[in-house]
Structure formats: structure tokens, C-alpha cells
Design a protein around this motif. Sequence first.
Motif, PDB file in Angstrom:
ATOM      1  N   TRP A 136       0.945  -1.300   0.101  1.00 45.59           N
ATOM      2  CA  TRP A 136       0.109   0.030  -0.005  1.00 45.59           C
ATOM      3  C   TRP A 136       0.732   1.182   0.060  1.00 45.59           C
ATOM      4  CZ3 TRP A 136      -4.876  -0.842  -0.972  1.00 45.59           C
ATOM      5  CH2 TRP A 136      -5.105  -2.075  -0.766  1.00 45.59           C
ATOM      6  N   PRO A 137       0.522   2.285  -0.569  1.00 43.84           N
ATOM      7  CA  PRO A 137       1.138   3.349  -0.478  1.00 43.84           C
ATOM      8  C   PRO A 137       1.841   3.970   0.589  1.00 43.84           C
ATOM      9  CG  PRO A 137      -0.967   3.876  -1.686  1.00 43.84           C
ATOM     10  CD  PRO A 137      -0.883   2.651  -1.098  1.00 43.84           C
ATOM     11  N   TRP A 138       1.160   3.742   1.948  1.00 46.31           N
ATOM     12  CA  TRP A 138       1.968   3.993   3.129  1.00 46.31           C
ATOM     13  C   TRP A 138       2.920   3.264   3.669  1.00 46.31           C
ATOM     14  CZ3 TRP A 138      -3.215   2.949   2.430  1.00 46.31           C
ATOM     15  CH2 TRP A 138      -3.714   1.887   3.051  1.00 46.31           C
ATOM     16  N   GLU A 139       3.267   1.793   2.926  1.00 44.81           N
ATOM     17  CA  GLU A 139       3.977   0.804   3.030  1.00 44.81           C
ATOM     18  C   GLU A 139       5.399   1.303   2.371  1.00 44.81           C
ATOM     19  OE1 GLU A 139       1.265  -2.740   4.354  1.00 44.81           O
ATOM     20  OE2 GLU A 139       1.648  -2.445   2.345  1.00 44.81           O
ATOM     21  N   GLU A 153       8.700   2.744   1.031  1.00 45.27           N
ATOM     22  CA  GLU A 153       9.931   3.325   1.686  1.00 45.27           C
ATOM     23  C   GLU A 153      10.537   4.289   0.609  1.00 45.27           C
ATOM     24  OE1 GLU A 153      12.252   1.729   4.562  1.00 45.27           O
ATOM     25  OE2 GLU A 153      10.815   0.399   5.216  1.00 45.27           O
ATOM     26  N   TYR A 154      10.366   5.546   0.238  1.00 43.53           N
ATOM     27  CA  TYR A 154      10.863   6.163  -0.957  1.00 43.53           C
ATOM     28  C   TYR A 154      12.290   6.734  -0.484  1.00 43.53           C
ATOM     29  CZ  TYR A 154       6.195   6.225  -2.752  1.00 43.53           C
ATOM     30  OH  TYR A 154       5.188   6.077  -3.396  1.00 43.53           O
TER      31      TYR A 154
END
Length: 85
Positions: free
Chosen positions: A79-82, A84-85
Amino acid sequence: MDGNQISMLKKIMEIEFTCIDLNLYLDTHPEDQKALQDYNYYSNQLSMLKQQYEQFYGPLMVFGHSQSQYPWKWVDDPWPWEIEY
């Protein structure tokens, strides 16, 4: 999630932001031909990049916006919140 996938997601977000910004500008400056050309250019770039991403990594959107290969790919990615950028 590999580095190329993260790089593609970042580029998609950058171009989406550009399209949103140009869209808002064009709402108040509909006669600006250069802005409209830029919007159409970036909109096309975004469409191509999303298509490339989905070929390699699966759908970006559900509810009929993106097709999926078998098996259902939507639940495979973090998911987007998972991420790490």
C-alpha cells in the motif's frame, strides 16, 4: 519493491502534480495556448508512464480504471503508506 519501481512511482507522482497544477491554471486562464499544450504533453506522458508501470508491476487503480493480469494483482503490491521512498 525494486528501485526501478520506486523511480517510476516517483515520476508518476511528479507528472500527476504537474497535470493538476496546469489543470488549475487552465481553469482560470483557458485561453493560454502554451499552458494547454503543456497540459496535453504531460497528460500524454502520464498515460504512457502509467501503462508502462502497469505492464511491469500491476494496476495502479481499481474500480475499472486499470485492468489486471491473472491472478488479481491489486493485492500484490504494498500500500502507498508501506512504500519507503
